[in-house]
Scaffold this motif. Structure first.
Motif, PDB file in Angstrom:
ATOM      1  N   ALA A  24       0.842  -1.197   0.000  1.00  0.00           N
ATOM      2  CA  ALA A  24       0.000   0.000   0.000  1.00  0.00           C
ATOM      3  C   ALA A  24       0.876   1.246   0.000  1.00  0.00           C
ATOM      4  O   ALA A  24       0.616   2.207  -0.733  1.00  0.00           O
ATOM      5  CB  ALA A  24      -0.936  -0.011   1.205  1.00  0.00           C
ATOM      6  N   ASP A  25       1.908   1.247   0.817  1.00  0.00           N
ATOM      7  CA  ASP A  25       2.836   2.375   0.859  1.00  0.00           C
ATOM      8  C   ASP A  25       3.507   2.577  -0.493  1.00  0.00           C
ATOM      9  O   ASP A  25       3.695   3.713  -0.941  1.00  0.00           O
ATOM     10  CB  ASP A  25       3.905   2.146   1.928  1.00  0.00           C
ATOM     11  N   GLU A  26       3.890   1.485  -1.128  1.00  0.00           N
ATOM     12  CA  GLU A  26       4.563   1.590  -2.425  1.00  0.00           C
ATOM     13  C   GLU A  26       3.629   2.142  -3.497  1.00  0.00           C
ATOM     14  O   GLU A  26       4.057   2.928  -4.350  1.00  0.00           O
ATOM     15  CB  GLU A  26       5.099   0.219  -2.839  1.00  0.00           C
ATOM     16  N   ILE A  27       2.367   1.737  -3.468  1.00  0.00           N
ATOM     17  CA  ILE A  27       1.402   2.244  -4.452  1.00  0.00           C
ATOM     18  C   ILE A  27       1.270   3.756  -4.311  1.00  0.00           C
ATOM     19  O   ILE A  27       1.289   4.502  -5.300  1.00  0.00           O
ATOM     20  CB  ILE A  27       0.036   1.562  -4.266  1.00  0.00           C
ATOM     21  N   ILE A  28       1.171   4.220  -3.074  1.00  0.00           N
ATOM     22  CA  ILE A  28       1.042   5.656  -2.834  1.00  0.00           C
ATOM     23  C   ILE A  28       2.324   6.387  -3.224  1.00  0.00           C
ATOM     24  O   ILE A  28       2.281   7.475  -3.824  1.00  0.00           O
ATOM     25  CB  ILE A  28       0.676   5.908  -1.358  1.00  0.00           C
ATOM     26  N   ALA A  29       3.477   5.795  -2.912  1.00  0.00           N
ATOM     27  CA  ALA A  29       4.754   6.406  -3.303  1.00  0.00           C
ATOM     28  C   ALA A  29       4.868   6.499  -4.820  1.00  0.00           C
ATOM     29  O   ALA A  29       5.319   7.521  -5.367  1.00  0.00           O
ATOM     30  CB  ALA A  29       5.921   5.593  -2.729  1.00  0.00           C
ATOM     31  N   ASN A  30       4.446   5.450  -5.514  1.00  0.00           N
ATOM     32  CA  ASN A  30       4.467   5.471  -6.983  1.00  0.00           C
ATOM     33  C   ASN A  30       3.520   6.528  -7.540  1.00  0.00           C
ATOM     34  O   ASN A  30       3.807   7.175  -8.553  1.00  0.00           O
ATOM     35  CB  ASN A  30       4.086   4.096  -7.543  1.00  0.00           C
ATOM     36  N   TYR A  31       2.392   6.694  -6.868  1.00  0.00           N
ATOM     37  CA  TYR A  31       1.420   7.711  -7.280  1.00  0.00           C
ATOM     38  C   TYR A  31       2.063   9.095  -7.288  1.00  0.00           C
ATOM     39  O   TYR A  31       1.982   9.834  -8.279  1.00  0.00           O
ATOM     40  CB  TYR A  31       0.214   7.653  -6.341  1.00  0.00           C
ATOM     41  N   PHE A  32       2.716   9.448  -6.187  1.00  0.00           N
ATOM     42  CA  PHE A  32       3.342  10.771  -6.130  1.00  0.00           C
ATOM     43  C   PHE A  32       4.524  10.886  -7.095  1.00  0.00           C
ATOM     44  O   PHE A  32       4.719  11.938  -7.723  1.00  0.00           O
ATOM     45  CB  PHE A  32       3.777  11.081  -4.700  1.00  0.00           C
ATOM     46  N   GLU A  33       5.280   9.817  -7.224  1.00  0.00           N
ATOM     47  CA  GLU A  33       6.415   9.849  -8.154  1.00  0.00           C
ATOM     48  C   GLU A  33       5.938  10.059  -9.592  1.00  0.00           C
ATOM     49  O   GLU A  33       6.530  10.833 -10.357  1.00  0.00           O
ATOM     50  CB  GLU A  33       7.208   8.544  -8.056  1.00  0.00           C
ATOM     51  N   ASN A  34       4.838   9.399  -9.957  1.00  0.00           N
ATOM     52  CA  ASN A  34       4.336   9.485 -11.332  1.00  0.00           C
ATOM     53  C   ASN A  34       3.595  10.786 -11.628  1.00  0.00           C
ATOM     54  O   ASN A  34       3.340  11.097 -12.798  1.00  0.00           O
ATOM     55  CB  ASN A  34       3.397   8.308 -11.626  1.00  0.00           C
TER      56      ASN A  34
END
Length: 256
Positions: A24-34
Motif C-alpha cells: 500500500a505504501d509503495e502504491i502511494i509512493a508510486n502515485y506521487f512519483e508518477n
C-alpha cells in the motif's frame, strides 16, 4: 517433514502481513512519483481550478480555490449571478442560499468536520502517516473496465448528530499508472444517508510539472452523477482575503 512444511507456511503468513502494508505504501509512493514528486506536491501554496459542471444538459462555470492555509471556496456563475459555496476562511464555513441569495453560516458540527478536511491539502495521502491516517490494501477491483488497486484510507473521526464516526474512504488506483481513478465513501447524513458517494477521475494532464485529472464526475454510486470538466488549473494563485470573508449583511441593510 510435515512439521517443516507447517513452519514454512507460518513464516510465509507472518511475512505476508507487513508485505501487504508495504505494498500500500509503495502504491502511494508510486502515485506521487508518477504525478510530479512528493516534494513538489508539498511545496504547493494553493490551487485554482476553472471548470464547468454539466447539470441537466446545462454547463455551469465554476472557479474552485484550495489554499494550503485551509481556506477554500467554490464560485458558481449562474444566470449572470455569482454564487459562493463551501467558503471557509479558516474558522467560518458559509455558502450563499440558492433561493434567497443570502450568505448563511454552517452549524458547528459541519464546520468542525470541514475543518478536519483542510489537513488534506493538496492531497489526502500527503504525509498521511504523520497525520495519523491509516491505509490498507484490500486487493484489486475492476472499475469501468480498468484494473485497480483498492486502498482503504481511514482519517480522523468526524461527528455526525453529536456522535463520532470513522471517516473511511476507498481509493482505486490504476494498476498501470498508479493514479486514482475513483474514490468512494459512505454518505453519513442528509437525504442520501447510507448510500455511497463516488467521484471518478480521468484525463490526467500536466500543470507546471504536476499531473491533475481534468475530467471528473461526482454523484452516487450506480446512480446519477454530474460530469465536471476542468478547463484550466493555476498553481499558487493570488486571491484577496476578502473573498473568503462572511458578508456583512447588517452593514448592507443599514445602507439601504
Amino acid at each position: 517433514m510435515k512439521a517443516l512444511k507447517l513452519t514454512i507456511t507460518l513464516i510465509a503468513v507472518a511475512l505476508a502481513i507487513p508485505l501487504q502494508a508495504q505494498t500500500a505504501d509503495e502504491i502511494i509512493a508510486n502515485y506521487f512519483e508518477n504525478t510530479g514528486g512528493l516534494d513538489n506536491w508539498k511545496s504547493l501554496e494553493g490551487i485554482k481550478m476553472t471548470a464547468k459542471v454539466n447539470q441537466g444538459g446545462m454547463e455551469i462555470p465554476l472557479e474552485i480555490y484550495n489554499l494550503k492555509d485551509g481556506r477554500q471556496m467554490t464560485k458558481i456563475t449562474f444566470q449572470g449571478k455569482e454564487i459562493k459555496q463551501g467558503v471557509f476562511d479558516g474558522e467560518t464555513l458559509w455558502s450563499h442560499n440558492f433561493m434567497t441569495m443570502k450568505a448563511e453560516k454552517s452549524d458547528a458540527e459541519q464546520t468542525s468536520n470541514f475543518k478536519l478536511n483542510t489537513n488534506d491539502f493538496p492531497d489526502s495521502f500527503v504525509d498521511y502517516k504523520e497525520k495519523g491516517y491509516t491505509v490498507e490494501l484490500l486487493g484489486t477491483e475492476t472499475i469501468d473496465g480498468t484494473e485497480t488497486f483498492k486502498i482503504k484510507l481511514v482519517k480522523e473521526p468526524i461527528t455526525v448528530d453529536g456522535n463520532q464516526q470513522d471517516d473511511v474512504s476507498y481509493y482505486f488506483f490504476d494498476k498501470d499508472n498508479f493514479v486514482p481513478i475513483a474514490m468512494q465513501s459512505e454518505i453519513k447524513s442528509g437525504p442520501a444517508k447510507g448510500q455511497v458517494s463516488e467521484v471518478t477521475m480521468s484525463d490526467y494532464q500536466e500543470v507546471s510539472g504536476l499531473y491533475f485529472p481534468f475530467s471528473m464526475t461526482q454523484g452516487v454510486k450506480d446512480g446519477q452523477a454530474q460530469p465536471i470538466t476542468i478547463d484550466a488549473i493555476e498553481l499558487n494563485p493570488a486571491i484577496a482575503d476578502t473573498e473568503f470573508a462572511f458578508p456583512d449583511e447588517v452593514g448592507e441593510t443599514e445602507k439601504q
